[in-house]
Design an enzyme around this catalytic site. Structure first.
Site, short mmCIF file in Angstrom:
data_model
loop_
_atom_site.label_atom_id
_atom_site.label_comp_id
_atom_site.label_asym_id
_atom_site.label_seq_id
_atom_site.Cartn_x
_atom_site.Cartn_y
_atom_site.Cartn_z
NE ARG A 154 2.26 -5.59 11.41
CZ ARG A 154 2.62 -4.43 10.63
NH1 ARG A 154 4.32 -4.69 10.59
NH2 ARG A 154 2.98 -3.86 9.95
CE LYS A 182 -1.82 -0.98 4.06
NZ LYS A 182 -1.39 -2.24 4.11
NE ARG A 204 -3.46 -1.50 9.85
CZ ARG A 204 -3.13 -0.29 9.42
NH1 ARG A 204 -2.69 1.12 9.27
NH2 ARG A 204 -1.76 -1.56 9.09
NE ARG A 210 6.76 -1.03 10.43
CZ ARG A 210 5.34 -0.42 9.37
NH1 ARG A 210 5.80 0.19 8.50
NH2 ARG A 210 4.15 -0.92 10.17
NE ARG A 225 7.66 -2.69 6.31
CZ ARG A 225 5.84 -2.51 5.99
NH1 ARG A 225 5.61 -1.98 5.31
NH2 ARG A 225 5.22 -2.82 7.35
P1 ADP Z 1 1.69 -1.31 7.25
O1 ADP Z 1 2.08 -0.56 6.42
O2 ADP Z 1 2.80 -2.33 7.90
O3 ADP Z 1 0.17 -1.74 6.79
P2 ADP Z 1 1.10 0.61 9.55
O4 ADP Z 1 2.05 1.84 8.85
O5 ADP Z 1 0.01 1.65 7.79
O6 ADP Z 1 1.43 -0.81 8.88
O7 ADP Z 1 0.38 0.86 10.75
C1 ADP Z 1 1.68 0.30 11.66
C2 ADP Z 1 0.26 -0.09 13.20
O8 ADP Z 1 0.29 1.27 13.46
C3 ADP Z 1 0.00 -0.72 12.79
O9 ADP Z 1 0.52 -1.80 13.11
C4 ADP Z 1 -1.46 -0.02 14.08
O10 ADP Z 1 -1.13 -0.28 15.29
C5 ADP Z 1 -1.23 1.48 13.63
N1 ADP Z 1 -2.45 2.13 13.28
C6 ADP Z 1 -2.14 2.35 11.45
N2 ADP Z 1 -2.95 2.97 11.04
C7 ADP Z 1 -3.91 2.27 11.63
C8 ADP Z 1 -5.61 2.73 12.07
N3 ADP Z 1 -5.75 3.41 10.67
N4 ADP Z 1 -5.76 2.20 12.70
C9 ADP Z 1 -5.25 2.50 14.03
N5 ADP Z 1 -4.31 1.75 13.83
C10 ADP Z 1 -3.08 1.84 13.13
P1 ADP Z 2 2.32 -1.97 3.16
O1 ADP Z 2 2.83 0.05 2.84
O2 ADP Z 2 0.82 -2.05 2.13
O3 ADP Z 2 2.56 -2.45 4.55
P2 ADP Z 2 5.06 -1.72 1.69
O4 ADP Z 2 4.09 -0.92 0.71
O5 ADP Z 2 5.22 -1.88 2.73
O6 ADP Z 2 3.68 -2.17 2.25
O7 ADP Z 2 5.32 -2.61 1.27
C1 ADP Z 2 6.02 -3.69 2.41
C2 ADP Z 2 7.23 -4.69 1.12
O8 ADP Z 2 7.02 -5.01 0.29
C3 ADP Z 2 8.51 -3.51 1.79
O9 ADP Z 2 9.91 -4.08 1.46
C4 ADP Z 2 8.16 -2.82 -0.09
O10 ADP Z 2 9.42 -2.63 -0.28
C5 ADP Z 2 7.95 -4.44 -0.90
N1 ADP Z 2 7.39 -4.45 -1.92
C6 ADP Z 2 6.25 -3.47 -2.41
N2 ADP Z 2 5.90 -3.84 -3.95
C7 ADP Z 2 6.55 -5.07 -3.46
C8 ADP Z 2 6.10 -5.68 -5.07
N3 ADP Z 2 4.84 -5.53 -6.03
N4 ADP Z 2 7.19 -6.87 -4.85
C9 ADP Z 2 7.59 -7.03 -4.47
N5 ADP Z 2 8.18 -6.47 -2.93
C10 ADP Z 2 7.37 -5.65 -2.65
#
Ligand code: ADP
Ligand code: ADP
Ligand code: ZN
Length: 213
Positions: free
Chosen positions: A171, A13, A88, A160, A127
């Protein structure tokens, strides 16, 4: 244009939202990034959020909604934004919806980046995130030019705390329980678009730009 990114943690995302924001000149709004910036700066909000994030749990809706509504009320969000990691939960989506309705506007697209659980664990362990600018990399798929260093700002890249395997598993289960129902929510509103998130990131982006126009 108001866009919502849906998908499991690690689905890509953030990667896609950053590219969308650049191409369409709209801000990338990530609640996770806002929480991490607060943690780094040692704010009370950061302290509260961290206690949930470290366990892989969601930050309570009330706090999260307040942060998000503040952010999208800012001037740069006037012409739209891409939301990454919000909503979320169904209650978060409902608050956003009623706020948009009040303003006579609506979500244009909810893009679901679809990646099966099997792929997620591998993605997360590889990541790496920049401590300063929030850029993300993957040690195999999206490596930085110099190992451990951010291409964009030269800062250190870290794994992270919440990307450790045990936390990722939690998660994912939180995602299935609380976030996945949003797919039906936005589908019922007629704005849901599914894209295959398992392909190369530029192919995912092409699929998205075909949808957004
Ligand atoms: P990822 O990119 O791996 O999906 P995020 O950076 O979006 O992770 O979120 C990391 C953490 O921050 C989540 O596991 C949650 O604890 C918190 N968080 C982020 N956005 C929200 C939301 N909209 N509602 C509740 N918790 C959130
Ligand atoms: P989210 O915001 O949904 O948690 P991220 O954009 O941070 O996800 O991506 C999660 C991990 O996967 C990162 O290390 C990113 O560089 C990698 N990644 C993102 N898109 C792709 C893809 N299409 N194929 C392989 N790896 C990817
Ligand atoms: Zn950086």
């Amino acid at each position: 244009m108001k866009i919502i990114m849906l998908g499991a943690p690690g689905a890509g995302k953030g990667t896609q939202a950053k590219m969308i924001a650049e191409k369409y000149s709209i801000p990338h709004v990530s609640t996770g990034d806002i929480f991490r910036a607060n943690i780094k700066n040692g704010t009370d909000l950061g302290k509260e959020a961290k206690s949930y994030m470290d366990k892989g749990e969601l930050v309570p809706d009330e706090l999260t909604v307040r942060i998000l509504l503040d952010r999208v009320a800012q001037e740069d969000c006037k012409n739209g934004y891409v939301l990454d990691g919000f909503p979320r939960t169904i209650p978060q989506a409902e608050v956003l919806q009623s706020e948009l309705n009040k303003q006579g506007t609506d979500v244009d697209f909810a893009i679901n980046v679809d990646v099966p659980d099997e792929n997620i664990i591998k993605r997360m362990s590889g990541r790496r995130a920049c401590v300063t600018c929030g850029a993300t990399y993957h040690i195999e798929h999206v490596p930085p030019k110099t190992e451990g260093i951010c291409d964009k700002c030269g800062s250190e890249l870290i794994l992270r705390d919440d990307d450790k395997e045990e936390t990722v598993k939690n998660r994912l289960s939180v995602y299935h329980d609380q976030t996945q129902p949003l797919i039906d929510f936005y589908s019922a509103k007629g704005v849901l678009k599914n894209v295959d998130g398992t392909v190369d990131m530029m192919d995912v982006f092409n699929a998205i730009t075909n949808i957004l126009g």
